[in-house]
Write a protein that holds these residues in place. Structure first.
Motif, mmCIF file in Angstrom:
data_model
loop_
_atom_site.group_PDB
_atom_site.id
_atom_site.type_symbol
_atom_site.label_atom_id
_atom_site.label_comp_id
_atom_site.label_asym_id
_atom_site.label_seq_id
_atom_site.Cartn_x
_atom_site.Cartn_y
_atom_site.Cartn_z
ATOM 1 N N TYR A 1 0.853 -1.190 0.000
ATOM 2 C CA TYR A 1 0.000 0.000 0.000
ATOM 3 C C TYR A 1 0.888 1.239 0.000
ATOM 4 C CZ TYR A 1 0.733 1.338 4.924
ATOM 5 O OH TYR A 1 1.278 1.762 6.109
ATOM 6 N N ARG A 2 0.295 2.353 -0.404
ATOM 7 C CA ARG A 2 1.001 3.634 -0.329
ATOM 8 C C ARG A 2 0.117 4.674 0.331
ATOM 9 N NH1 ARG A 2 -0.530 6.679 -5.014
ATOM 10 N NH2 ARG A 2 -1.525 5.366 -6.606
ATOM 11 N N ASN A 3 0.765 5.536 1.058
ATOM 12 C CA ASN A 3 0.080 6.567 1.825
ATOM 13 C C ASN A 3 -0.473 7.652 0.894
ATOM 14 O OD1 ASN A 3 -0.750 8.300 3.880
ATOM 15 N ND2 ASN A 3 1.309 9.078 4.263
ATOM 16 N N LEU A 4 -1.739 8.002 1.086
ATOM 17 C CA LEU A 4 -2.361 9.100 0.342
ATOM 18 C C LEU A 4 -2.798 10.230 1.270
ATOM 19 C CD1 LEU A 4 -4.719 7.107 -2.103
ATOM 20 C CD2 LEU A 4 -2.407 7.960 -2.561
ATOM 21 N N ALA B 1 -6.775 8.500 7.933
ATOM 22 C CA ALA B 1 -5.674 8.113 7.050
ATOM 23 C C ALA B 1 -6.234 7.577 5.743
ATOM 24 C CB ALA B 1 -4.789 7.058 7.716
ATOM 25 N N SER B 2 -5.660 8.029 4.641
ATOM 26 C CA SER B 2 -6.048 7.558 3.305
ATOM 27 C C SER B 2 -4.879 6.788 2.699
ATOM 28 C CB SER B 2 -6.407 8.742 2.395
ATOM 29 O OG SER B 2 -7.519 9.456 2.915
ATOM 30 N N PHE B 3 -5.191 5.753 1.925
ATOM 31 C CA PHE B 3 -4.139 4.902 1.386
ATOM 32 C C PHE B 3 -4.655 4.158 0.154
ATOM 33 C CE2 PHE B 3 -6.431 3.132 4.937
ATOM 34 C CZ PHE B 3 -6.860 1.893 4.510
ATOM 35 N N HIS B 4 -3.709 3.717 -0.665
ATOM 36 C CA HIS B 4 -4.015 2.988 -1.896
ATOM 37 C C HIS B 4 -3.519 1.563 -1.742
ATOM 38 C CE1 HIS B 4 -3.503 1.566 -6.038
ATOM 39 N NE2 HIS B 4 -4.369 2.495 -6.393
ATOM 40 N N LEU B 5 -4.423 0.587 -1.888
ATOM 41 C CA LEU B 5 -4.075 -0.823 -1.770
ATOM 42 C C LEU B 5 -3.765 -1.418 -3.136
ATOM 43 C CD1 LEU B 5 -6.798 -2.108 0.735
ATOM 44 C CD2 LEU B 5 -4.483 -1.326 1.254
#
Length: 214
Positions: free
Chosen positions: A111-114, A135-139
Motif C-alpha cells: 500500500y502507499r500513503n495518500l 488516514a487515506s491509502f491505496h491498496l
C-alpha cells in the motif's frame, strides 16, 4: 515507541509454546509497506485488516470485511499491534488459546500513503495521520485495489476507539458488490476455505506462496 514495546500486549496474550503464531523477531519486509487481510474463525468469524506502520502491523477487526462499495461504511475495531511476520500466518490457533480458531490469508499486497493535510494539501506521514484519526491509502493486492480510508469515530459503547473503513470513489470502486462470504472465501496463499484448512490435520502454519485465487 519501540517495536518491542508495541508488541508487548500481543505477546502477553499468547503462549508461544502452544500457538504457531509468530513471536515477532524480524524487521521491515521491503521498501513498500505491506498490508494483509486475514479471515479469522474465532468466537465470531471476522476479517482482520492489517497495515504495516513503523515496523509492526497496525490491526483492526472488521466484522463484515472491507467493501468495494464507496457507499458502505465498515466498522473497524482496533486490536493490538501484530508483528510483521504475522502477514504469513495461516493455520489453526489451538482451542483455549487467545483467538483460538482457524486463520486464512484472504488478501495481501502493498500500500502507499495518500494522507494529506486538508488545509494545506501537504503530505502527512501515515503514523501521524492515524494518530490524528484519519488516514487515506491505496491498496495494491490480489483482491483489494485502489483508495481506502480509515476514520476514527466516537464509540458509543465506551469500549475504546472505533473506526470506519470506507472505499474511495475511483476506478476500482464497485458499487453494489458484496464482500465475499467469509466461510466460502478462499485463501490467496493456498486456495483453501476456512473449513478445508481446519479439516486438514497436516495443514502447515507457514504455507508457501501460491497463485492467487478469486
Amino acid at each position: 515507541m519501540a517495536t518491542e514495546d508495541t508488541l508487548s500486549e500481543y505477546r502477553r496474550k499468547r503462549d508461544f509454546a502452544r500457538t504457531a503464531e509468530p513471536r515477532g523477531e524480524g524487521g521491515g519486509l521491503g521498501p513498500a509497506p505491506c498490508f494483509v487481510v486475514q479471515i479469522h474463525d474465532a468466537s465470531s468469524t471476522h476479517f482482520d485488516f492489517r497495515l504495516e506502520v513503523d515496523g509492526v502491523l497496525k490491526s483492526w477487526a472488521v466484522p463484515k470485511g472491507p467493501s468495494p462499495d464507496p457507499h458502505v461504511k465498515r466498522l473497524a475495531m482496533p486490536t493490538e499491534d501484530h508483528p510483521l511476520e504475522y502477514r504469513d500466518f495461516e493455520g489453526v490457533i489451538a482451542k483455549g488459546e487467545y483467538g483460538g480458531g482457524t486463520v486464512i490469508v484472504w488478501d495481501e499486497g502493498g500500500y502507499r500513503n495518500l494522507s494529506r493535510n486538508r488545509r494545506t494539501g501537504a503530505d502527512v506521514p501515515f503514523a501521524e495521520a492515524l494518530a490524528h484519526g484519519h488516514a487515506s491509502f491505496h491498496l495494491s493486492g490480489a483482491k483489494l485495489h485502489g483508495g481506502y480510508a480509515l476514520t476514527r469515530i466516537h464509540n458509543q459503547r465506551g469500549s475504546g476507539d472505533a473506526w470506519l473503513l470506507v472505499k474511495e470513489t475511483d476506478r476500482w470502486a464497485a458499487p453494489g458488490r458484496a464482500t465475499p462470504d467469509p466461510r466460502r472465501a478462499r485463501s490467496v496463499r493456498s486456495g483453501r476455505t476456512l473449513r478445508q484448512l481446519a479439516a486438514d490435520p497436516a495443514a502447515p502454519s507457514w504455507p508457501a506462496r501460491e497463485r492467487p485465487h478469486a
